[in-house]
Design a protein around this motif. Structure first.
Motif, PDB file in Angstrom:
ATOM      1  N   LEU A 196       0.821  -1.212   0.000  1.00 41.55           N
ATOM      2  CA  LEU A 196       0.000   0.000   0.000  1.00 41.55           C
ATOM      3  C   LEU A 196       0.858   1.267   0.000  1.00 41.55           C
ATOM      4  O   LEU A 196       0.519   2.262  -0.633  1.00 41.55           O
ATOM      5  CB  LEU A 196      -0.938  -0.002   1.220  1.00 41.55           C
ATOM      6  N   ASP A 197       1.987   1.219   0.709  1.00 41.43           N
ATOM      7  CA  ASP A 197       2.870   2.379   0.799  1.00 41.43           C
ATOM      8  C   ASP A 197       3.307   2.844  -0.592  1.00 41.43           C
ATOM      9  O   ASP A 197       3.166   4.027  -0.929  1.00 41.43           O
ATOM     10  CB  ASP A 197       4.094   2.022   1.655  1.00 41.43           C
ATOM     11  N   SER A 198       3.798   1.934  -1.410  1.00 39.28           N
ATOM     12  CA  SER A 198       4.286   2.368  -2.729  1.00 39.28           C
ATOM     13  C   SER A 198       3.135   2.765  -3.652  1.00 39.28           C
ATOM     14  O   SER A 198       3.273   3.689  -4.466  1.00 39.28           O
ATOM     15  CB  SER A 198       5.169   1.292  -3.369  1.00 39.28           C
ATOM     16  N   MET A 217       0.418   4.263  -2.712  1.00 38.99           N
ATOM     17  CA  MET A 217       0.058   5.629  -2.306  1.00 38.99           C
ATOM     18  C   MET A 217       1.123   6.650  -2.718  1.00 38.99           C
ATOM     19  O   MET A 217       0.794   7.753  -3.152  1.00 38.99           O
ATOM     20  CB  MET A 217      -0.151   5.684  -0.794  1.00 38.99           C
ATOM     21  N   HIS A 218       2.399   6.289  -2.582  1.00 39.36           N
ATOM     22  CA  HIS A 218       3.465   7.200  -3.026  1.00 39.36           C
ATOM     23  C   HIS A 218       3.322   7.520  -4.516  1.00 39.36           C
ATOM     24  O   HIS A 218       3.456   8.660  -4.946  1.00 39.36           O
ATOM     25  CB  HIS A 218       4.848   6.554  -2.833  1.00 39.36           C
ATOM     26  N   ASN A 219       3.049   6.485  -5.305  1.00 36.30           N
ATOM     27  CA  ASN A 219       3.083   6.643  -6.760  1.00 36.30           C
ATOM     28  C   ASN A 219       1.784   7.139  -7.380  1.00 36.30           C
ATOM     29  O   ASN A 219       1.786   7.618  -8.517  1.00 36.30           O
ATOM     30  CB  ASN A 219       3.488   5.313  -7.421  1.00 36.30           C
ATOM     31  N   ASP A 244       1.476   1.832   9.625  1.00 34.11           N
ATOM     32  CA  ASP A 244       2.596   2.465  10.330  1.00 34.11           C
ATOM     33  C   ASP A 244       2.646   3.984  10.182  1.00 34.11           C
ATOM     34  O   ASP A 244       3.332   4.649  10.941  1.00 34.11           O
ATOM     35  CB  ASP A 244       3.945   1.817   9.975  1.00 34.11           C
ATOM     36  N   HIS A 245       1.922   4.525   9.222  1.00 37.17           N
ATOM     37  CA  HIS A 245       1.888   5.984   9.078  1.00 37.17           C
ATOM     38  C   HIS A 245       0.781   6.380   8.114  1.00 37.17           C
ATOM     39  O   HIS A 245       0.211   5.525   7.436  1.00 37.17           O
ATOM     40  CB  HIS A 245       3.236   6.529   8.568  1.00 37.17           C
ATOM     41  N   GLY A 246       0.485   7.682   8.056  1.00 39.81           N
ATOM     42  CA  GLY A 246      -0.493   8.171   7.092  1.00 39.81           C
ATOM     43  C   GLY A 246       0.169   8.480   5.758  1.00 39.81           C
ATOM     44  O   GLY A 246       1.304   8.030   5.502  1.00 39.81           O
ATOM     45  N   MET A 279       3.292  11.435  -0.041  1.00 34.90           N
ATOM     46  CA  MET A 279       4.464  11.389   0.844  1.00 34.90           C
ATOM     47  C   MET A 279       4.021  11.386   2.309  1.00 34.90           C
ATOM     48  O   MET A 279       2.989  11.944   2.660  1.00 34.90           O
ATOM     49  CB  MET A 279       5.386  12.595   0.579  1.00 34.90           C
ATOM     50  N   HIS A 280       4.826  10.730   3.149  1.00 29.25           N
ATOM     51  CA  HIS A 280       4.616  10.775   4.597  1.00 29.25           C
ATOM     52  C   HIS A 280       5.895  11.316   5.228  1.00 29.25           C
ATOM     53  O   HIS A 280       6.922  11.408   4.568  1.00 29.25           O
ATOM     54  CB  HIS A 280       4.266   9.398   5.152  1.00 29.25           C
ATOM     55  N   GLY A 281       5.806  11.646   6.513  1.00 25.92           N
ATOM     56  CA  GLY A 281       6.960  12.234   7.186  1.00 25.92           C
ATOM     57  C   GLY A 281       6.706  13.694   7.539  1.00 25.92           C
ATOM     58  O   GLY A 281       7.640  14.461   7.743  1.00 25.92           O
TER      59      GLY A 281
HETATM   60 ZN   LIG Z   1       6.771   5.217   2.269  1.00 23.95          ZN
END
Ligand SMILES: [Zn+2]
Length: 260
Positions: free
Chosen positions: A69-71, A73-75, A115-117, A220-222
């Protein structure tokens, strides 16, 4: 030569994370047989391997790692059709695994933890050029690490520090996080190895260029933990205690579940 980063080490094994222990160290200490997914495998393999472990009844705790899911959402951005499709896919996969476990055990506790939004990216800003234009010497006067959502600085000269921070404070794309706020957010460390000063971008803005790449991507997250898209989730078929309000206490939830 100035930097070291975490992910090159395997943090899913006991003794894996520097300076702290994980739930897996805790399981070893408490004689709880567990299974941790192999993060090098793809989601289909991981689900297959977890079903194998669940059917063999060799573990009280299985950690099912589904990172795709992370990638996505990034892409594609967090509100894209691709993300919606991936969320539906995860729902199907997790439901399937849960039903599989329910057929074999009287009691199954399921926790779904992100682990993060993820924030939609709306623009970028070239912090590096702003700092470079001040004309100080990288390595001699200061060291900087330009990450995707923040810049970290290590100072070798107090006048350089004052000049750079003054300039950064005049920008409206982000702000220099105060020591007081770092302490409140529990990210202040006596050893400045992670940085002396931090410039954090406003939600949705990327540093570009950064040391992480030369591309502005849709998600992006962070960002600041209070930013609207920074929220993470924990879902369960068990009641989640009211005092579980932060990502830092997820570990406690897992421990109390396993101690039952
Ligand atoms: Zn990420």
């Amino acid at each position: 030569p100035y930097f070291d980063y975490l992910e090159k080490k395997d943090y899913f094994i006991p003794g894996g994370i520097m300076a702290t222990d994980t739930i897996f160290d805790w399981c070893v200490d408490h004689d709880i047989p567990y299974y941790c997914s192999n993060w090098r495998h793809n989601e289909e393999q991981i689900l297959h391997e977890n079903k194998q472990v669940i059917s063999e009844a060799n573990a009280e705790f299985v950690y099912v790692y589904l990172p795709k899911l992370d990638s996505v959402m990034h892409n594609n951005g967090p509100y894209s059709d691709a993300t919606k499709a991936k969320l539906n896919d995860l729902e199907t996969k997790i439901t399937d695994l849960y039903r599989f476990a329910q057929k074999l055990y009287n009691e199954v506790s399921l926790y779904v933890i992100s682990d993060h939004g993820m924030a939609p990216v709306t623009g970028s800003y070239d912090i590096k050029s702003v700092v470079d234009r001040l004309g100080f010497d990288f390595g001699k006067d200061y060291v900087a690490f330009y990450d995707s959502t923040m810049a970290r600085f290590w100072w070798k000269d107090t006048r350089v520090k004052a000049a750079v921070l003054d300039t950064l404070n005049s920008l409206d794309c982000g702000y220099v996080v105060s020591t007081e706020e770092l302490k409140r957010l529990r990210v202040w460390f006596p050893d400045p190895k992670y940085g002396d000063s931090y410039f954090l971008m406003n939600e949705g803005l990327l540093l570009n260029p950064s040391f992480m790449g030369l591309k502005v991507i849709p998600g992006m997250h962070g960002y600041h933990p209070d930013a609207p898209n920074s929220y993470s989730i924990m879902l369960s078929n068990r009641e989640i205690p009211a005092d579980i309000q932060s990502i830092t206490v997820i570990r406690k939830t897992m421990e109390s579940e396993l101690a039952k």
